[in-house]
Every structure is written in structure tokens, then in C-alpha cells.
Design a protein around this motif. Structure first.
Motif, mmCIF file in Angstrom:
data_model
loop_
_atom_site.group_PDB
_atom_site.id
_atom_site.type_symbol
_atom_site.label_atom_id
_atom_site.label_comp_id
_atom_site.label_asym_id
_atom_site.label_seq_id
_atom_site.Cartn_x
_atom_site.Cartn_y
_atom_site.Cartn_z
ATOM 1 N N LEU A 181 0.818 -1.205 0.000
ATOM 2 C CA LEU A 181 0.000 0.000 0.000
ATOM 3 C C LEU A 181 0.856 1.261 0.000
ATOM 4 C CD1 LEU A 181 -2.578 -1.205 2.678
ATOM 5 C CD2 LEU A 181 -2.797 -1.324 0.181
ATOM 6 N N ASP A 182 2.006 1.197 0.681
ATOM 7 C CA ASP A 182 2.904 2.340 0.754
ATOM 8 C C ASP A 182 4.301 1.819 1.067
ATOM 9 O OD1 ASP A 182 3.472 5.116 0.660
ATOM 10 O OD2 ASP A 182 3.505 5.199 2.847
ATOM 11 N N HIS B 54 10.467 0.266 4.725
ATOM 12 C CA HIS B 54 9.251 0.111 5.526
ATOM 13 C C HIS B 54 8.072 0.103 4.565
ATOM 14 C CE1 HIS B 54 6.422 0.507 8.811
ATOM 15 N NE2 HIS B 54 5.802 1.423 8.084
ATOM 16 N N GLU B 55 7.256 -0.924 4.666
ATOM 17 C CA GLU B 55 6.076 -1.001 3.812
ATOM 18 C C GLU B 55 4.822 -1.196 4.658
ATOM 19 O OE1 GLU B 55 7.881 -2.858 -0.321
ATOM 20 O OE2 GLU B 55 6.509 -4.083 0.850
ATOM 21 N N GLU B 56 3.768 -0.579 4.198
ATOM 22 C CA GLU B 56 2.436 -0.888 4.705
ATOM 23 C C GLU B 56 1.842 -1.845 3.685
ATOM 24 O OE1 GLU B 56 0.239 2.697 5.575
ATOM 25 O OE2 GLU B 56 2.040 3.621 6.428
ATOM 26 N N VAL B 57 1.350 -2.995 4.168
ATOM 27 C CA VAL B 57 0.891 -4.051 3.266
ATOM 28 C C VAL B 57 -0.503 -4.540 3.655
ATOM 29 C CG1 VAL B 57 3.243 -4.826 2.740
ATOM 30 C CG2 VAL B 57 1.989 -5.889 4.623
ATOM 31 N N ARG B 58 -1.160 -5.152 2.663
ATOM 32 C CA ARG B 58 -2.440 -5.823 2.898
ATOM 33 C C ARG B 58 -2.207 -7.310 2.635
ATOM 34 N NH1 ARG B 58 -5.884 -3.149 -0.341
ATOM 35 N NH2 ARG B 58 -6.421 -1.727 1.336
ATOM 36 N N LEU B 59 -2.509 -8.134 3.627
ATOM 37 C CA LEU B 59 -2.352 -9.584 3.521
ATOM 38 C C LEU B 59 -3.514 -10.175 2.721
ATOM 39 C CD1 LEU B 59 -1.257 -10.339 7.210
ATOM 40 C CD2 LEU B 59 0.163 -9.708 5.242
ATOM 41 N N PRO B 60 -3.397 -11.416 2.275
ATOM 42 C CA PRO B 60 -4.458 -12.020 1.462
ATOM 43 C C PRO B 60 -5.834 -12.045 2.138
ATOM 44 C CG PRO B 60 -2.466 -13.327 1.300
ATOM 45 C CD PRO B 60 -2.218 -12.279 2.350
ATOM 46 N N ASP B 61 -5.848 -12.097 3.469
ATOM 47 C CA ASP B 61 -7.143 -12.108 4.165
ATOM 48 C C ASP B 61 -7.712 -10.719 4.402
ATOM 49 O OD1 ASP B 61 -5.684 -11.043 6.263
ATOM 50 O OD2 ASP B 61 -6.051 -12.701 7.653
ATOM 51 N N GLU C 146 2.339 -3.858 8.815
ATOM 52 C CA GLU C 146 3.599 -3.276 8.356
ATOM 53 C C GLU C 146 4.639 -4.372 8.185
ATOM 54 O OE1 GLU C 146 4.473 -0.469 11.449
ATOM 55 O OE2 GLU C 146 2.954 0.946 10.747
ATOM 56 N N PHE C 147 5.591 -4.123 7.279
ATOM 57 C CA PHE C 147 6.680 -5.074 7.033
ATOM 58 C C PHE C 147 7.942 -4.286 6.717
ATOM 59 C CE2 PHE C 147 9.259 -7.847 4.302
ATOM 60 C CZ PHE C 147 9.359 -8.951 5.132
ATOM 61 N N ASP C 148 9.037 -4.642 7.374
ATOM 62 C CA ASP C 148 10.330 -4.006 7.141
ATOM 63 C C ASP C 148 11.323 -5.050 6.642
ATOM 64 O OD1 ASP C 148 9.488 -1.482 8.129
ATOM 65 O OD2 ASP C 148 9.838 -2.149 10.170
#
Length: 179
Positions: free
Chosen positions: A10-11, A25-32, A37-39
């Protein structure tokens, strides 16, 4: 069509930058649908070289590795420069770190050594008939001593766990499986 396991970014931003790598640094959407966030660390691709002398000895480096607070014995390796091809990077890193130059270089394999934590790709090469004909040119933060080892002894050190460096273990075992 995307894989149902794929995460959506997402970002993205650089959380920290230093010589050698960036922390992303990422803002993410998981499959569910969960947003989190993920770094991870972003590094340039690297060349890892398994260099053999004409006598069949392997050229190794001993280098201080501050993260584990000890001298690490392993294969010469280093990041590729922008727009540099893989073989050129392998030859350059071999000369810079060891002072050895290869008569012939061949591709061995490509690996993602820690793709849960960083995005780096390592390109492995076997360098043949290496001679100490170049000047070492170490980076400001490299503390390196050059040694050689008998192939069979090196393979035994990897198999026994005496050599703990993952890049070296992978390169040595991959080569052993291919010969």
C-alpha cells in the motif's frame, strides 16, 4: 493473475539508509485483508566467488564481521556496481579483496540467501587458475586477510560446521554437488 498468497504493498518508504543497504518500511495488505507493516533490508545484488589457484587451492578471506563479533573465514564476495554485469563484478571483487585475478570465470548458481529479511540476490561464480597479480583495493570498512585452503579440507570444514558463513557453505556445497 496474481498468486493468492501475494501481499499488496500500500505504501513504501526508506526507514533508514546507510552504506551498503537501506531498510525499507512497507504498509501491506495480507491475502485475508489484514493491513499491517513489514520491514526488510534492500541491498544491491552481490557476486560470490569460489576461486581456485592453478594448484587446486581455494583462495579465502578472513574478515572481521562485527555483527557476530568474530573473524569470518569464507569466500570473497561483494556488491555489484550499478550497470555492472555479473562476471565483471566477480572479477573485480576477487581482485579487490584478495589481489588474485582469474584466467576463467564461470557461473555456478544464483540464490536468495535470506529472502524473509532482505531482497539481495547472490550470483555465485567459480574462478579458475587464479594468480596473485593484482593490487588489493579494500573498502574503508573492510578488514581482510587472504589465505588459501585445500579443497577437500575446505569441504570438510563446511560439512562439519566449522565454516559457519552461509555464503561460503552454499557456494562450496553447490560446487561439490556439481562436480
Amino acid at each position: 493473475m496474481s498468486d493468492p498468497l501475494e501481499w499488496e504493498t500500500l505504501d513504501e518508504s526508506v526507514a533508514y539508509s546507510c552504506p551498503g543497504f537501506d531498510v525499507i518500511h512497507e504498509e501491506v495488505r495480507l491475502p485475508d485483508g489484514t493491513e499491517t507493516e513489514f520491514d526488510y533490508a534492500r541491498e544491491p545484488p552481490a557476486a560470490v566467488i569460489l576461486p581456485f589457484t592453478p594448484e587446486g587451492e581455494v583462495v579465502l578471506i578472513e574478515e572481521w564481521r562485527h555483527a557476530v563479533k568474530r573473524v569470518n573465514r569464507g569466500l570473497p564476495a561483494g556488491s555489484m556496481e550499478p550497470d555492472e554485469d555479473m562476471e565483471t563484478a566477480a572479477r573485480r571483487e576477487l581482485a579487490e579483496e584478495t589481489g588474485y585475478e582469474a584466467d576463467r570465470v564461470e557461473n555456478l548458481t544464483t540464490a536468495e540467501p535470506a529472502n524473509g529479511l532482505l531482497d539481495v540476490v547472490h550470483h555465485y561464480f567459480v574462478a579458475h587458475d587464479c594468480e596473485p597479480t593484482a593490487e588489493k583495493d579494500l573498502d574503508f570498512n573492510e578488514s581482510i586477510r587472504v589465505t588459501t585452503a585445500d579443497w577437500d579440507a575446505l569441504l570438510e570444514e563446511v560439512q562439519s560446521g566449522e565454516i559457519r558463513d552461509g555464503r561460503t557453505a552454499l557456494g562450496v556445497l553447490r560446487y561439490a554437488l556439481s562436480t
